[in-house]
Write a protein that holds these residues in place. Structure first.
Motif, mmCIF file in Angstrom:
data_model
loop_
_atom_site.group_PDB
_atom_site.id
_atom_site.type_symbol
_atom_site.label_atom_id
_atom_site.label_comp_id
_atom_site.label_asym_id
_atom_site.label_seq_id
_atom_site.Cartn_x
_atom_site.Cartn_y
_atom_site.Cartn_z
ATOM 1 N N ALA A 34 49.638 39.873 42.070
ATOM 2 C CA ALA A 34 48.985 41.141 42.400
ATOM 3 C C ALA A 34 49.172 41.437 43.889
ATOM 4 N N PHE A 35 49.718 42.600 44.197
ATOM 5 C CA PHE A 35 49.940 42.985 45.588
ATOM 6 C C PHE A 35 48.765 43.812 46.080
ATOM 7 N N GLY A 36 48.232 43.439 47.235
ATOM 8 C CA GLY A 36 47.096 44.167 47.793
ATOM 9 C C GLY A 36 46.686 43.535 49.103
ATOM 10 N N LEU A 68 32.728 32.296 35.607
ATOM 11 C CA LEU A 68 33.926 31.855 36.334
ATOM 12 C C LEU A 68 35.076 32.844 36.138
ATOM 13 N N VAL A 69 35.376 33.203 34.882
ATOM 14 C CA VAL A 69 36.511 34.119 34.662
ATOM 15 C C VAL A 69 36.185 35.511 35.175
ATOM 16 N N GLU A 70 34.905 35.895 35.111
ATOM 17 C CA GLU A 70 34.537 37.212 35.632
ATOM 18 C C GLU A 70 34.707 37.272 37.144
ATOM 19 N N ARG A 71 34.346 36.188 37.815
ATOM 20 C CA ARG A 71 34.491 36.158 39.275
ATOM 21 C C ARG A 71 35.970 36.202 39.671
ATOM 22 N N LEU A 72 36.794 35.440 39.009
ATOM 23 C CA LEU A 72 38.217 35.436 39.346
ATOM 24 C C LEU A 72 38.859 36.797 39.070
ATOM 25 N N GLU A 73 38.478 37.422 37.968
ATOM 26 C CA GLU A 73 39.023 38.744 37.663
ATOM 27 C C GLU A 73 38.557 39.772 38.692
ATOM 28 N N GLN A 74 37.304 39.650 39.148
ATOM 29 C CA GLN A 74 36.786 40.574 40.152
ATOM 30 C C GLN A 74 37.506 40.402 41.484
ATOM 31 N N LEU A 75 37.753 39.161 41.889
ATOM 32 C CA LEU A 75 38.472 38.911 43.137
ATOM 33 C C LEU A 75 39.883 39.492 43.067
ATOM 34 N N SER A 76 40.527 39.357 41.910
ATOM 35 C CA SER A 76 41.861 39.926 41.741
ATOM 36 C C SER A 76 41.836 41.445 41.843
ATOM 37 N N THR A 77 40.830 42.053 41.233
ATOM 38 C CA THR A 77 40.709 43.513 41.281
ATOM 39 C C THR A 77 40.456 43.991 42.699
ATOM 40 N N GLU A 78 39.583 43.289 43.428
ATOM 41 C CA GLU A 78 39.314 43.662 44.818
ATOM 42 C C GLU A 78 40.574 43.519 45.665
ATOM 43 N N TRP A 79 41.369 42.489 45.397
ATOM 44 C CA TRP A 79 42.612 42.304 46.138
ATOM 45 C C TRP A 79 43.574 43.458 45.869
#
Length: 533
Positions: free
Chosen positions: A460-462, A490-501
């Motif tokens: 993911a580019f950001g 855990l998976v929700e946090r990782l997905e959220q961090l990816s989305t924020e990135w």
């Protein structure tokens, strides 16, 4: 330099185009009262006007005056203004006073009928428009269902909100002209009807007898969209030519809106059926472990894409000859994005379900799936995948038999916060006749997590610049902060961090770095072994 400005006369064809394009009627007569010019609007408003003939009534009775005179002609209210225009000629300017409310009606009809893609809401809007502008009560009846019942919507002028209901198709046939209208016949019995033939149920209680009744079809997309019935109380004027034109305009617009809404609903239903098997499953309860998954498609309009995961549980009572197998989780990524990729992903998931009837070893399953993809007629049937067979072991441990085919290897979160990369490796599926696989078995102690993910997470580019890749190291660092978390968090946090990135910074490319993203995690132990946080 000084001089005089010479007047430039417009070309005759330009003048003729301007006159024909005018919404105001224009008639010019010579000194003998013979018409020399009449534009299209004038011919429509005063049908008897024709060049070469004397000016017909009511033009010949309107003297020149700046304010003009309002006359009634052919059921229309016309403002006629007369002026002398050189060489003893006269010009009449005709304005249709009925056009203003009609324009307001058409604008309101377009706004309200286009506001919804629900057939019943479009029907409600049509009845409300008719009751506001044309009649005292309006009823829209939709085509009969397979059970021979007809849905109807009724609005009454001055009452709040329409009424709705259903009735048998045979009962609806009691309304004069309605059978033809529902069949879409514009030149059949549809049109003005005998109000005395209206059944009691057609009009609301307390409405009184109908004085005038108009029944019109609602033209649809190849098939009728329904019919509309307009009723006026006794004592009101009948539906004139302008009223009927407005009613037909409403019927055409309402039919188009209802037809489009019905088509949208049908396509949405079909889409929901077709995509139902392509969506990720709900996580089942498996004794001795907890599962959680997250899927984010790059094209959110469809909610499906090329990333996928699934869970295959063993049969509780397998038939003779079927190999007993442990629970199996998969996570994969097919070539491409969107609906085409989602179809291939669905085919892979169903192929695995079939292959599991014959084989339970993860490496052998991948080899058989590779042969199936090579034989597929679809181009670019390339897939990367992780298969993980789950087995419970003494001490609330979970053993994970991993086979990886061209996919990023899973990460393991240990109890002390250490993150390890599984050593499993393997070839891409669908490209080579023979693939190489290096399976491994992981041992998860209670509370430890095995994370399967797609490269949409790490690629993911950001970030602050909007052009930096998230990368494996950031994923490992983020996973290390999730020690003790429930696996769903855990998976929700990782997905959220990816989305924020992916949100990026000021220089982010809105369309860059967007890919499907999938996460699937298995945690050893039950909910009792998870730390509260």
């Amino acid at each position: 330099m000084t001089g005089t400005r010479r007047a430039v006369r417009p070309a005759p064809d330009l003048l003729a185009a301007l006159l024909e394009g005018s919404g105001e009627g224009i008639v010019v007569c010579d000194a003998d009262g013979v018409v020399t010019l009449a534009n299209a609007a004038a011919v429509r408003l005063v049908p008897g006007v024709e060049p070469g003939l004397p000016a017909p009534a009511p033009l010949d009775s309107v003297p020149p005056a700046p304010e003009g005179r309002i006359v009634t002609h052919g059921g229309r209210a016309l403002r006629i203004r007369t002026e002398a225009v050189g060489d003893c000629r006269l010009a009449w300017y005709l304005t249709d006073l009925n056009a203003a409310p009609r324009t307001e009606f058409l604008l309101e009809a377009g706004r309200r009928l286009s506001a919804s893609l629900n057939p019943r809401r479009c029907a409600r809007a049509a009845t409300e428009l008719a009751a506001d502008f044309l009649c005292d009560a309006a009823i829209v009846l939709l085509p009969a269902t397979a059970r021979r019942r007809i849905e109807w919507v009724r609005a009454v002028s001055g009452r709040y909100g329409p009424e709705e209901g259903t009735l048998p198709a045979v009962t609806a046939a009691e309304v004069p002209g309605l059978t033809d209208a529902l069949a879409g016949l514009r030149h059949g019995a549809a049109g003005q009807q005998d109000p005395g033939g209206a059944p009691d149920w057609l009009l609301p209680e307390g409405f009184g007898p109908a004085g005038h009744l108009l029944v019109l079809p609602l033209p649809g997309n190849g098939v009728p969209a329904g019919a509309i019935v307009l009723a006026r109380r006794a004592g009101r004027s009948p539906f004139g030519d302008d009223d009927q034109r407005m009613a037909r305009d409403l019927a055409v617009r309402a039919g188009a809106a209802i037809s489009a809404a019905s088509l949208f609903r049908e396509q949405s239903t079909i889409n929901a059926i077709l995509t139902g098997d392509l969506l990720p499953p709900d996580m089942p309860e498996i004794e001795g472990m907890r599962l959680a998954g997250r899927l984010r498609a790059s094209q959110q309009a469809g909610a499906i894409g090329g990333d996928f995961y699934d869970v295959y549980l063993p049969d509780t009572a397998p038939d003779a000859g079927i190999v007993e197998r442990p629970p199996l989780i998969i996570l994969g990524d097919v070539c491409g994005k969107g609906a085409r990729a989602a179809v291939l992903a669905g085919q892979v998931r169903h192929s695995l379900r079939t292959l599991l009837l014959l084989e339970s070893r993860t490496d052998r399953l991948l080899e058989l799936l590779n042969r199936s993809l090579l034989a597929s007629p679809s181009p670019n049937s390339y897939v990367t995948m992780i298969l993980a067979a789950l087995r419970t072991a003494p001490g609330d441990h979970v053993l994970v038999d991993l086979a990886v085919a061209g996919h990023p290897p899973p990460l393991v979160l240990r109890g002390d916060g250490t993150v390890e990369e599984a050593a499993a490796r393997g070839s891409l599926l669908g490209a080579l006749k023979k693939i190489t696989l290096r399976p491994v078995t992981l041992d998860l102690a209670p509370g430890e997590v095995c994370l399967l993910y797609s490269d949409g997470i790490t690629e993911a580019f950001g970030g602050p610049t909007g052009r930096e890749m998230f990368g494996e190291e950031r994923l490992k660092e983020a996973l290390a902060t999730c020690v003790g978390m429930p696996v769903e968090a855990l998976v929700e946090r990782l997905e959220q961090l990816s989305t924020e990135w992916l949100g990026g910074g000021p220089g982010a490319d809105p369309g860059g770095g967007r890919d499907d993203r999938a996460l699937l995690a298995v945690r050893a132990g039950t909910a009792r072994t998870e730390t509260s946080w």
